[in-house]
Design a protein around this motif. Structure first.
Motif, PDB file in Angstrom:
ATOM      1  N   GLU A 284     -39.255 -40.227  34.897  1.00  0.00           N
ATOM      2  CA  GLU A 284     -40.014 -40.981  33.903  1.00  0.00           C
ATOM      3  C   GLU A 284     -39.818 -40.397  32.520  1.00  0.00           C
ATOM      4  O   GLU A 284     -39.568 -39.199  32.375  1.00  0.00           O
ATOM      5  CB  GLU A 284     -41.521 -40.948  34.225  1.00  0.00           C
TER       6      GLU A 284
ATOM      7  N   ARG B  17     -29.848 -43.214  34.990  1.00  0.00           N
ATOM      8  CA  ARG B  17     -30.672 -44.382  35.222  1.00  0.00           C
ATOM      9  C   ARG B  17     -30.844 -44.516  36.728  1.00  0.00           C
ATOM     10  O   ARG B  17     -29.973 -44.083  37.466  1.00  0.00           O
ATOM     11  CB  ARG B  17     -30.040 -45.651  34.639  1.00  0.00           C
TER      12      ARG B  17
ATOM     13  N   TYR C 143     -38.122 -44.600  34.456  1.00  0.00           N
ATOM     14  CA  TYR C 143     -39.381 -45.324  34.453  1.00  0.00           C
ATOM     15  C   TYR C 143     -40.249 -44.853  33.295  1.00  0.00           C
ATOM     16  O   TYR C 143     -40.009 -43.800  32.709  1.00  0.00           O
ATOM     17  CB  TYR C 143     -40.131 -45.103  35.777  1.00  0.00           C
ATOM     18  N   ALA C 144     -41.250 -45.626  32.988  1.00  0.00           N
ATOM     19  CA  ALA C 144     -42.254 -45.252  31.994  1.00  0.00           C
ATOM     20  C   ALA C 144     -43.546 -45.962  32.364  1.00  0.00           C
ATOM     21  O   ALA C 144     -43.529 -46.982  33.064  1.00  0.00           O
ATOM     22  CB  ALA C 144     -41.813 -45.643  30.590  1.00  0.00           C
TER      23      ALA C 144
ATOM     24  N   LEU D 253     -41.336 -49.112  24.217  1.00  0.00           N
ATOM     25  CA  LEU D 253     -40.569 -49.182  25.462  1.00  0.00           C
ATOM     26  C   LEU D 253     -39.685 -50.430  25.506  1.00  0.00           C
ATOM     27  O   LEU D 253     -38.504 -50.356  25.872  1.00  0.00           O
ATOM     28  CB  LEU D 253     -41.508 -49.122  26.663  1.00  0.00           C
ATOM     29  N   GLU D 254     -40.233 -51.558  25.102  1.00  0.00           N
ATOM     30  CA  GLU D 254     -39.447 -52.792  25.105  1.00  0.00           C
ATOM     31  C   GLU D 254     -38.278 -52.705  24.125  1.00  0.00           C
ATOM     32  O   GLU D 254     -37.161 -53.118  24.442  1.00  0.00           O
ATOM     33  CB  GLU D 254     -40.345 -53.985  24.771  1.00  0.00           C
TER      34      GLU D 254
ATOM     35  N   PHE E 269     -36.535 -51.002  28.029  1.00  0.00           N
ATOM     36  CA  PHE E 269     -37.337 -50.992  29.257  1.00  0.00           C
ATOM     37  C   PHE E 269     -37.929 -52.381  29.458  1.00  0.00           C
ATOM     38  O   PHE E 269     -38.229 -53.087  28.506  1.00  0.00           O
ATOM     39  CB  PHE E 269     -38.482 -49.979  29.144  1.00  0.00           C
ATOM     40  N   ARG E 270     -38.109 -52.734  30.728  1.00  0.00           N
ATOM     41  CA  ARG E 270     -38.788 -54.000  31.016  1.00  0.00           C
ATOM     42  C   ARG E 270     -39.955 -53.737  31.953  1.00  0.00           C
ATOM     43  O   ARG E 270     -39.879 -52.876  32.837  1.00  0.00           O
ATOM     44  CB  ARG E 270     -37.832 -55.041  31.584  1.00  0.00           C
TER      45      ARG E 270
ATOM     46  N   PHE F 101     -42.828 -49.589  33.587  1.00  0.00           N
ATOM     47  CA  PHE F 101     -41.576 -50.080  33.014  1.00  0.00           C
ATOM     48  C   PHE F 101     -40.383 -49.455  33.721  1.00  0.00           C
ATOM     49  O   PHE F 101     -40.461 -48.338  34.239  1.00  0.00           O
ATOM     50  CB  PHE F 101     -41.494 -49.710  31.530  1.00  0.00           C
ATOM     51  N   LEU F 102     -39.256 -50.159  33.657  1.00  0.00           N
ATOM     52  CA  LEU F 102     -38.005 -49.707  34.259  1.00  0.00           C
ATOM     53  C   LEU F 102     -36.882 -49.888  33.249  1.00  0.00           C
ATOM     54  O   LEU F 102     -36.801 -50.931  32.580  1.00  0.00           O
ATOM     55  CB  LEU F 102     -37.712 -50.529  35.521  1.00  0.00           C
ATOM     56  N   LEU F 103     -36.020 -48.894  33.178  1.00  0.00           N
ATOM     57  CA  LEU F 103     -34.779 -48.988  32.401  1.00  0.00           C
ATOM     58  C   LEU F 103     -33.645 -48.764  33.387  1.00  0.00           C
ATOM     59  O   LEU F 103     -33.541 -47.698  34.007  1.00  0.00           O
ATOM     60  CB  LEU F 103     -34.727 -47.931  31.298  1.00  0.00           C
ATOM     61  N   GLU F 104     -32.824 -49.796  33.550  1.00  0.00           N
ATOM     62  CA  GLU F 104     -31.702 -49.710  34.484  1.00  0.00           C
ATOM     63  C   GLU F 104     -30.415 -49.513  33.698  1.00  0.00           C
ATOM     64  O   GLU F 104     -30.372 -49.717  32.492  1.00  0.00           O
ATOM     65  CB  GLU F 104     -31.616 -50.988  35.318  1.00  0.00           C
TER      66      GLU F 104
END
Length: 156
Positions: A79, A108, A111-112, A125-126, A130-131, A152-155
């Motif tokens: 995270e 990757r 997370y956050a 974050l956006e 991140f989504r 949130f997730l960043l892939e």
């Protein structure tokens, strides 16, 4: 404003401690230590963080210490977290710091989590890619109540 990250120095810790005791910032962050004014607990926490394999950085704005940013946790579940002094909110510093951290830590997924009513942090974050993927609830010691947080997730 020039935003940079660097290794955490001992001299940064009193600044971080002061920042972590701003009542408005604590309320906004929500998920904070049970007693942010406990200096011994703060020092123990930072000693543990600094001796770990986690990536922990001091955020500088025009050379001034204004916060911290980190990536922590086990691979596959790591995270990001960040803290910027309230005096610097709304100036793009958290976004610039997080972007710099994401460049430094290319792994990757990441997370956050943020309190769902922390609009500033949600936007940071956006803006950094991140989504939102879920919501959860948890006890927020700064608010003395269960509140909703957005995950949130960043892939890749």
């Amino acid at each position: 404003m020039n935003v940079e990250l660097r290794e955490v120095h001992d001299s940064d810790l009193p600044v971080f401690f002061r920042q972590m005791n701003d009542p408005e910032a604590l309320h906004m962050a929500a998920f904070v230590p049970k007693d942010p004014a406990d200096r011994d607990a703060f020092d123990a926490h930072w000693a543990k963080i600094r001796s770990s394999a986690d990536v922990v950085r001091t955020v500088l704005a025009d050379g001034d210490v204004v916060g911290s940013a980190a990536v922590y946790g086990v691979p596959g579940e790591r995270e990001v977290t960040y803290w910027v002094d309230r005096a610097y909110w709304g100036k793009g510093i958290a976004t610039a710091a997080l972007r710099a951290l994401l460049t430094e830590v290319p792994e990757r997924p990441l997370y956050a989590r943020a309190a769902s009513d922390n609009v500033g942090s949600l936007r940071v974050l956006e803006k950094c890619g991140f989504r939102a993927v879920a919501t959860a609830s948890g006890y927020a010691s700064a608010r003395g109540a269960e509140i909703e947080e957005t995950v949130f997730l960043l892939e890749g």
